[in-house]
Design an enzyme around this catalytic site. Structure first.
Site, PDB file in Angstrom:
ATOM      1  N   ASP A  62      22.889  13.887  25.738  1.00  0.00           N
ATOM      2  CA  ASP A  62      23.560  14.266  26.979  1.00  0.00           C
ATOM      3  C   ASP A  62      22.912  13.485  28.116  1.00  0.00           C
ATOM      4  O   ASP A  62      21.751  13.714  28.455  1.00  0.00           O
ATOM      5  CB  ASP A  62      23.422  15.772  27.211  1.00  0.00           C
ATOM      6  N   TYR A 154      33.189  10.826  42.591  1.00  0.00           N
ATOM      7  CA  TYR A 154      33.354   9.825  41.518  1.00  0.00           C
ATOM      8  C   TYR A 154      33.294   8.412  42.116  1.00  0.00           C
ATOM      9  O   TYR A 154      32.569   7.545  41.620  1.00  0.00           O
ATOM     10  CB  TYR A 154      34.690  10.074  40.826  1.00  0.00           C
ATOM     11  N   GLY A 155      34.019   8.209  43.221  1.00  0.00           N
ATOM     12  CA  GLY A 155      34.064   6.880  43.839  1.00  0.00           C
ATOM     13  C   GLY A 155      32.706   6.410  44.335  1.00  0.00           C
ATOM     14  O   GLY A 155      32.326   5.263  44.121  1.00  0.00           O
ATOM     15  N   LYS A 158      30.576   5.276  41.490  1.00  0.00           N
ATOM     16  CA  LYS A 158      30.960   3.964  40.943  1.00  0.00           C
ATOM     17  C   LYS A 158      30.573   2.841  41.915  1.00  0.00           C
ATOM     18  O   LYS A 158      30.162   1.756  41.487  1.00  0.00           O
ATOM     19  CB  LYS A 158      32.460   3.937  40.639  1.00  0.00           C
TER      20      LYS A 158
END
Ligand SMILES: NC(=O)c1ccc[n+]([C@@H]2O[C@H](COP(=O)([O-])OP(=O)(O)OC[C@H]3O[C@@H](n4cnc5c(N)ncnc54)[C@H](OP(=O)(O)O)[C@@H]3O)[C@@H](O)[C@H]2O)c1
Length: 260
Positions: A62, A154-155, A158
């Site tokens: 994990d 999330y953005g 990234k």
């Protein structure tokens, strides 16, 4: 087994883009360690690779656990004594507007999408430095450069992964370690189940509308690019973020489609 045969670690290799990359790279003679939480998925990838004549192992871990990267590198180095390629493909994604965001969601995106790749690269360094053809490939997303409501966490994770790619490409160049990223647009994989819920058809329709090529990408199309960046033929390529997105991030691409 020839000692020269390269070894790759692919996180997220139990499904989607990671599994496709694993099968393509194994088909080109690279030994593959696939990493993820669900052992049955990892074993399925290993089984398909073995059936096709390749070599692979499953490493259950994990990546939200900060101790996991060291354990993964120890396991793979213990198995084959070398590591040449690291593909940071696993990711966490949750769509949340900021008023529903929590510290836990913030931390989970950073832990899986940024901290784990960083710690994996760090732990793999002694082996990558010894490789004559070392390559790191980080899987980013078009979301790292597009402004998408509900994708702040999330953005940003990234975007951070892309910065890590460029920074480490410069830092590790003296060791002949290449560091690149791929930024996929919408690709048909199980990842959309985790944010689109039951309306997958609706989500696909909305995503396809943003893509000038007017379709979802396939995992195999992305896997080919990962395999290419890992290949010695890409030996003069480092520090790039390659969009493989059907034109989704073309400047003005969306508005041109909207005017049709
Ligand atoms: N599909 C798209 O439209 C798209 C677009 C842009 C970018 N991407 C990127 O492409 C990459 C691959 O995604 P995919 O589309 O192929 O989706 P996927 O099939 O859902 O693959 C994600 C993989 O990550 C693994 N993973 C997630 N959390 C983990 C954790 N805590 N520890 C270990 N492994 C974990 C999952 O395995 P377990 O659940 O078994 O752990 C799964 O195999 C991701 O980086 C994603 O952000 C995808």
């Amino acid at each position: 087994m020839p000692e020269s045969q390269r070894v790759a670690i692919i996180t997220g290799g139990g499904s989607g883009i990671g599994a496709a990359a694993a099968e393509i790279m194994a088909g080109r003679g690279i030994r593959i360690a696939v990493v993820g939480r669900r052992l049955e998925l990892l074993n399925a990838t290993v089984g398909r690779i073995a059936k096709a004549g390749g070599t692979a192992i499953a490493v259950q871990a994990d990546l939200s656990d900060p101790a996991a990267p060291q354990a993964i590198i120890r396991r793979v180095a213990g198995e084959w004594g070398k590591i040449d390629i690291l593909v940071n493909d696993a990711a966490y994604i949750k769509h949340v507007p900021i008023h529903e965001g929590t510290r836990e969601l913030f931390d989970e995106h950073i832990a899986v999408n940024v901290r784990a790749p960083y710690l994996l690269i760090q732990a793999a360094l002694p082996y990558l430095k010894k490789s004559s053809a070392a390559a790191i490939i980080n899987i980013s997303s078009s979301s790292g450069s597009l402004a998408i409501p509900g994708q702040a966490l999330y953005g940003l994770s990234k975007a951070a992964l892309e910065y890590l790619t460029r920074s480490l490409a410069a830092e590790l160049a003296p060791f002949k370690i290449r560091v690149n990223a791929i930024a996929p647009g919408p690709v048909d994989t199980p990842i959309h189940l985790s944010w689109a819920g039951y309306d997958i058809a609706g989500a696909y329709e909305r995503m396809i509308r943003e893509v000038p090529l007017r379709r979802m990408g396939t995992a195999a199309e992305l896997g080919e690019w990962i395999a290419w960046l890992a290949d010695e033929k890409a030996s003069f390529v480092t520090g790039t973020v390659i969009p493989v997105d059907g034109g989704q991030t073309l400047p003005g691409g969306n508005s041109r489609i909207a005017q049709e």
